[in-house]
Enzyme design. Structure first.
Site, PDB file in Angstrom:
ATOM      1  N   GLN A 181      -4.498  -5.494   6.955  1.00 15.20           N
ATOM      2  CA  GLN A 181      -5.471  -6.411   6.356  1.00 15.20           C
ATOM      3  C   GLN A 181      -5.393  -7.811   6.958  1.00 15.20           C
ATOM      4  OE1 GLN A 181      -7.805  -5.472   4.357  1.00 15.20           O
ATOM      5  NE2 GLN A 181      -7.052  -3.424   3.868  1.00 15.20           N
ATOM      6  N   CYS A 198      -4.857   2.474  -3.641  1.00 14.63           N
ATOM      7  CA  CYS A 198      -3.603   3.016  -3.092  1.00 14.63           C
ATOM      8  C   CYS A 198      -2.441   2.055  -3.307  1.00 14.63           C
ATOM      9  CB  CYS A 198      -3.737   3.367  -1.609  1.00 14.63           C
ATOM     10  SG  CYS A 198      -4.919   4.664  -1.297  1.00 14.63           S
ATOM     11  N   LYS A 201     -10.548  -1.296  10.629  1.00 16.92           N
ATOM     12  CA  LYS A 201     -10.773  -2.429   9.733  1.00 16.92           C
ATOM     13  C   LYS A 201     -11.113  -3.691  10.517  1.00 16.92           C
ATOM     14  CE  LYS A 201      -7.418  -0.687   6.359  1.00 16.92           C
ATOM     15  NZ  LYS A 201      -8.244  -0.027   5.347  1.00 16.92           N
ATOM     16  N   ASP A 231       3.164  -4.573   7.987  1.00 17.07           N
ATOM     17  CA  ASP A 231       1.898  -3.863   7.843  1.00 17.07           C
ATOM     18  C   ASP A 231       0.780  -4.893   7.982  1.00 17.07           C
ATOM     19  OD1 ASP A 231      -0.462  -2.764   6.947  1.00 17.07           O
ATOM     20  OD2 ASP A 231       0.352  -1.977   5.067  1.00 17.07           O
ATOM     21  N   HIS A 252       0.874  -1.176   0.000  1.00 13.62           N
ATOM     22  CA  HIS A 252       0.000   0.000   0.000  1.00 13.62           C
ATOM     23  C   HIS A 252       0.914   1.230   0.000  1.00 13.62           C
ATOM     24  CE1 HIS A 252      -2.833   2.936   1.739  1.00 13.62           C
ATOM     25  NE2 HIS A 252      -3.807   2.103   1.487  1.00 13.62           N
TER      26      HIS A 252
END
Lengths: 415, 147
Positions: free
Chosen positions: A212, A373, A235, A209, A133
């Site tokens: 997700q 993104c 999220k 990261d 991202h």
């Protein structure tokens, strides 16, 4: 893996009971029942999260760690209880390894700024992947520019997986490896533990990261072994504006602060400032107290709802969606990795994603369209964007069928 | 001598046309058809210079100042294209309403027809699409031409 156990899990799993916690799912959009399939952008919030935040403001609102009065003590206790809840969720060793930030983007900016200052010298390398991202690209570009370092990229395959030779990209100049645990565009789950262990053997600091990944799987940071792990609350059924940067104590202790101000200091004179201990060194200013409390409640909500059954349900939805979408003429799934989170990204020959997203919205179906993104990833696949359906435990097989029917209708209008 | 409808008349015409459609599907089918009918921008004008950047869909817009054939003040001639059909249809409507008008008229234009035909969402900032950027770009051209 045989798909039968997942199908059985779906039957056992009661999405209806989960849905009852999400009042927004009763909405109608353009006169149609809302089918919310934009969960990778942000999930909906269960009632307990909304209520916990309202209750904070209604009953114990005060600034934290500052007052001796009762409300301040209660607010501080509630905030620190949430920190402990998040620590448990991640299986971090210490609560002070959990830094609250504004979200994944803020966490990654903190990581890149501070680690850049700590580690990067001219000619050093920061290694990322081709599926990052922008929030895990640009902060590293800026850090590299500040310190004369070089950004290197692990390429990805046509399936959307890292090239097998991923760790061949480590050099003696690699100082930092920053990669996504799960891709927001492709759904690909990266072999995080393997990458981290290879990097650590070489003394490379690892930043993951997890934006997700955390909503879909149990993440044990000690088992993973990473140095830093970033994610967002919104999220994973929590509020917007709150996120986490987990860091191993030894690494956080060495990292210089990013933002400065109140709360993060120990003692200030005009000549010199000494910083507060962890986690406050990285939490300048009044924190998003209501958001922290809401995030803690979101974690409690997840554990109260059988996370393994929810994950299996999402996998079943993903398989069902992938199978049914592929029956549409000219449809191509972008991201066919062996291991994926509940993200189905696709293109359709002759159909622009903007048109498709618009016509799906008219039918009550919320999906994300565009480059997500991840422009370098779009370039890698030679496309300008995709349409992305992403799943949460409250989604149902009927909603997937509604998506497929709506896509077919839209395609017929557009061709 | 043909008389160009006023800007308000041109907008009202569009609104009247769309009033005939009963539901979203008819409205969008009409928009999509208009998109398909829009004369493509000449290939040599479909350049990065004429690209109006939007996040979701791309729009190419070319504007030139041309003498009015009837001897009036110079008018703006617009050609445009988009990679998304719905955006292209909306662009076609905007071009139809604003083409061959003076820069002053373009600058003063209050385009409410998109709202009135129920398609305001395409101007929403959340769409970050080509249409809103194209309208901005058109006004920048008009401002440059009016100086």
């Amino acid at each position: 893996m045989d798909s039968r156990p997942e199908a059985e899990a779906t039957t056992r799993f009661d999405a209806g009971a989960v849905r009852a916690d999400f009042p927004i799912l009763e909405r109608r959009i353009h006169g149609r029942p809302l089918v919310y399939l934009d969960n990778a952008a942000t999930s909906q919030k269960p009632r307990p999260v909304v209520e916990a935040m309202a209750a904070y403001y209604a009953t114990i609102n005060a600034n934290v760690h500052r007052g001796v009065h009762t409300l301040s003590i209660l607010a501080t206790e509630a905030q620190e209880a949430a920190r402990e809840t998040v620590r448990g969720h991640l299986n971090a060793r210490h609560a002070h390894e959990v830094i609250f930030t504004a979200g994944t983007t803020a966490s990654l900016n903190l990581a890149a700024f501070s680690l850049g200052q700590l580690l990067l010298q001219p000619g050093d390398e920061v290694l990322i992947t081709g599926m990052e991202h922008h929030a895990n690209i640009v902060p590293w570009q800026l850090a590299c520019a500040r310190h004369g370092a070089v950004l290197k990229v692990i390429p990805i395959t046509d399936e959307g997986e890292l090239e097998e030779s991923g760790d061949a990209h480590f050099t003696e100049r690699t100082r930092i490896l920053a990669f996504t645990h799960a891709s927001n565009t492709l759904g690909t789950v990266n072999p995080a533990k393997h990458l981290v262990s290879r990097a650590r053997q070489r003394g490379i600091v690892t930043v993951v990261d997890g934006a997700q990944a955390v909503p879909h799987m149990a993440v044990d940071v000690q088992d993973l072994g990473c140095d830093l792990y970033a994610f967002s609350g919104h999220k994973m059924f929590g509020p917007t504006g709150i996120g986490v940067l987990y860091g191993r104590e030894e690494v956080l202790e060495r990292m210089p602060p990013w933002q400065s101000g109140g709360e993060m200091i120990d003692r200030v004179t005009f000549q010199h400032t000494t910083y507060a201990k962890l986690p406050f060194k990285f939490e300048a200013g009044t924190p998003h107290i209501a958001g922290i409390i809401g995030l803690g409640e979101a974690v409690r909500w997840i554990h109260g709802n059988d996370p393994r059954a929810m994950a299996a349900h999402e996998q079943a939805l993903l398989e069902h969606a992938t199978r049914e979408l592929l029956t549409i003429d000219g449809l191509r799934i972008i991201g066919t990795a062996r291991e994926k989170v509940g993200v189905a990204s696709f293109t359709i020959d002759g159909v622009h994603h903007y048109d498709l997203g618009t016509l799906l919205d008219q039918q009550g179906i919320a999906v994300r369209t565009g480059h997500h993104c991840t422009q370098p990833l779009m370039d890698r696949f030679g496309i300008t964007g995709t349409t992305r359906a992403s799943f949460a435990p409250y989604n149902t097989a009927e909603e997937v069928d509604a998506l497929v029917a709506a896509v077919i209708k839209a395609v017929n209008m557009l061709r | 001598m043909k008389s160009t409808p006023t800007l308000e008349q041109a907008q009202q015409e569009v609104v009247d046309e769309f009033a005939l459609f009963a539901d979203w599907q008819d409205r969008y089918e009409q928009i999509i058809e208009m998109g398909k009918d829009l004369p493509l921008i000449a290939a040599d004008l479909k350049t990065d210079d004429n690209l109006v950047r939007g996040c979701q869909s791309r729009v190419w817009l070319h504007a030139r100042l041309a003498p009015d054939p009837d001897g009036g003040p110079a008018v703006m001639q617009l050609t445009a294209d988009s990679d998304a059909l719905i955006t292209k249809g909306l662009v076609a409507l905007v071009v139809r309403v604003l083409n061959n008008r003076t820069p002053e008229e373009v600058l003063e234009a209050k385009l409410d027809f998109i709202d009135r035909i129920g398609l305001r969402e395409h101007l929403s900032p959340t769409r970050s699409n080509g249409l809103a950027s194209m309208l901005d770009q058109m006004r920048r051209y008009a401002l440059a031409f009016s100086r």
